[in-house]
Design a protein around this motif. Sequence first.
Motif, PDB file in Angstrom:
ATOM      1  N   ASP A  69       0.834  -1.209   0.000  1.00 22.31           N
ATOM      2  CA  ASP A  69       0.000   0.000   0.000  1.00 22.31           C
ATOM      3  C   ASP A  69       0.867   1.257   0.000  1.00 22.31           C
ATOM      4  N   GLY A  70       1.876   1.284   0.850  1.00 23.27           N
ATOM      5  CA  GLY A  70       2.777   2.431   0.881  1.00 23.27           C
ATOM      6  C   GLY A  70       3.523   2.586  -0.431  1.00 23.27           C
ATOM      7  N   LEU A  71       3.925   1.472  -0.995  1.00 25.38           N
ATOM      8  CA  LEU A  71       4.654   1.482  -2.255  1.00 25.38           C
ATOM      9  C   LEU A  71       3.801   2.064  -3.386  1.00 25.38           C
ATOM     10  N   HIS A  72       2.507   1.787  -3.373  1.00 21.23           N
ATOM     11  CA  HIS A  72       1.603   2.331  -4.395  1.00 21.23           C
ATOM     12  C   HIS A  72       1.671   3.864  -4.418  1.00 21.23           C
ATOM     13  N   PHE A  73       1.581   4.481  -3.253  1.00 18.79           N
ATOM     14  CA  PHE A  73       1.601   5.945  -3.207  1.00 18.79           C
ATOM     15  C   PHE A  73       2.981   6.495  -3.547  1.00 18.79           C
ATOM     16  N   LEU A  74       4.010   5.831  -3.084  1.00 13.15           N
ATOM     17  CA  LEU A  74       5.363   6.274  -3.451  1.00 13.15           C
ATOM     18  C   LEU A  74       5.582   6.201  -4.957  1.00 13.15           C
ATOM     19  N   MET A  75       5.062   5.153  -5.589  1.00 14.54           N
ATOM     20  CA  MET A  75       5.230   5.018  -7.038  1.00 14.54           C
ATOM     21  C   MET A  75       4.446   6.093  -7.790  1.00 14.54           C
ATOM     22  N   SER A  76       3.301   6.489  -7.261  1.00 18.80           N
ATOM     23  CA  SER A  76       2.562   7.586  -7.897  1.00 18.80           C
ATOM     24  C   SER A  76       3.396   8.868  -7.879  1.00 18.80           C
ATOM     25  N   PHE A  77       4.067   9.113  -6.772  1.00 21.84           N
ATOM     26  CA  PHE A  77       4.967  10.275  -6.706  1.00 21.84           C
ATOM     27  C   PHE A  77       6.159  10.091  -7.637  1.00 21.84           C
ATOM     28  N   ALA A  78       6.682   8.874  -7.708  1.00 22.67           N
ATOM     29  CA  ALA A  78       7.823   8.591  -8.593  1.00 22.67           C
ATOM     30  C   ALA A  78       7.463   8.893 -10.044  1.00 22.67           C
ATOM     31  N   ILE A  79       6.255   8.555 -10.428  1.00 16.37           N
ATOM     32  CA  ILE A  79       5.785   8.823 -11.788  1.00 16.37           C
ATOM     33  C   ILE A  79       5.679  10.328 -12.014  1.00 16.37           C
ATOM     34  N   LYS A  80       5.031  10.997 -11.092  1.00 18.31           N
ATOM     35  CA  LYS A  80       4.800  12.440 -11.228  1.00 18.31           C
ATOM     36  C   LYS A  80       6.116  13.217 -11.318  1.00 18.31           C
ATOM     37  N   TYR A  81       7.123  12.793 -10.563  1.00 14.93           N
ATOM     38  CA  TYR A  81       8.398  13.523 -10.512  1.00 14.93           C
ATOM     39  C   TYR A  81       9.490  12.859 -11.350  1.00 14.93           C
ATOM     40  N   LYS A  82       9.079  11.914 -12.197  1.00 16.80           N
ATOM     41  CA  LYS A  82       9.983  11.262 -13.159  1.00 16.80           C
ATOM     42  C   LYS A  82      11.261  10.729 -12.479  1.00 16.80           C
ATOM     43  N   CYS A  83      11.042   9.942 -11.447  1.00  8.81           N
ATOM     44  CA  CYS A  83      12.149   9.374 -10.681  1.00  8.81           C
ATOM     45  C   CYS A  83      12.807   8.222 -11.430  1.00  8.81           C
ATOM     46  N   ASN A  84      14.019   7.971 -11.062  1.00 11.67           N
ATOM     47  CA  ASN A  84      14.788   6.854 -11.586  1.00 11.67           C
ATOM     48  C   ASN A  84      14.138   5.559 -11.106  1.00 11.67           C
ATOM     49  N   SER A  85      14.096   4.558 -11.944  1.00  5.93           N
ATOM     50  CA  SER A  85      13.503   3.277 -11.528  1.00  5.93           C
ATOM     51  C   SER A  85      14.504   2.403 -10.777  1.00  5.93           C
ATOM     52  N   LEU A  86      15.775   2.731 -10.863  1.00  2.00           N
ATOM     53  CA  LEU A  86      16.806   1.996 -10.117  1.00  2.00           C
ATOM     54  C   LEU A  86      17.120   2.752  -8.837  1.00  2.00           C
ATOM     55  N   ILE A  87      16.608   2.234  -7.727  1.00  2.00           N
ATOM     56  CA  ILE A  87      16.828   2.877  -6.428  1.00  2.00           C
ATOM     57  C   ILE A  87      17.276   1.807  -5.448  1.00  2.00           C
ATOM     58  N   GLU A  88      18.381   2.081  -4.810  1.00  2.00           N
ATOM     59  CA  GLU A  88      18.916   1.150  -3.819  1.00  2.00           C
ATOM     60  C   GLU A  88      18.317   1.439  -2.450  1.00  2.00           C
ATOM     61  N   PRO A  89      18.087   0.405  -1.659  1.00  2.00           N
ATOM     62  CA  PRO A  89      17.586   0.619  -0.301  1.00  2.00           C
ATOM     63  C   PRO A  89      18.569   1.465   0.510  1.00  2.00           C
ATOM     64  N   LEU A  90      18.024   2.359   1.299  1.00  2.00           N
ATOM     65  CA  LEU A  90      18.830   3.193   2.172  1.00  2.00           C
ATOM     66  C   LEU A  90      18.505   2.817   3.615  1.00  2.00           C
TER      67      LEU A  90
END
Length: 159
Positions: A69-90
Amino acid sequence: MDLKKIIEQQILLDEAIKKAHLLKQDHQEEMLIALFTEVGEFANEVQSFKYWKKSKKINQNDLLEEYADGLHFLMSFAIKYKCNSLIEPLVLSKDINYQFLKMFNSISKLIKNISKRKVEKAIAIYLGLAKLLDISDDKINQAYELKNQKNFERIKNNY
């Protein structure tokens, strides 16, 4: 983690939600509240902050669903802000509670001045939570896909 497939699926879900609910305006504030809520629900499933509880029985399926569920909302933001699809865990700490606090802090920072960099950092911290809990990339993908199917069913049934 390569989030490309998840982002592609999220684009379809976001479009379906927009169409089903006739959304025309930006609803970023509501999405931020939803993200806070979903991360809180995930923390509630993890139960690590519940110092008053002796018996902490974790339902793995519920935990994974809340993570998705949290990932769904984060991905919506990732789409809107054209984020990189390769993200390493921090991972900012081995203490899961500190990691949750840093996650909430990263969401708070999105309120003031949201940017691609801040969204990517929030995603990285969220992926760090999964890493601390030994949730594999495969499990993340499976949980996302299951929840995504459920969300499409909800749209179909006028949820």
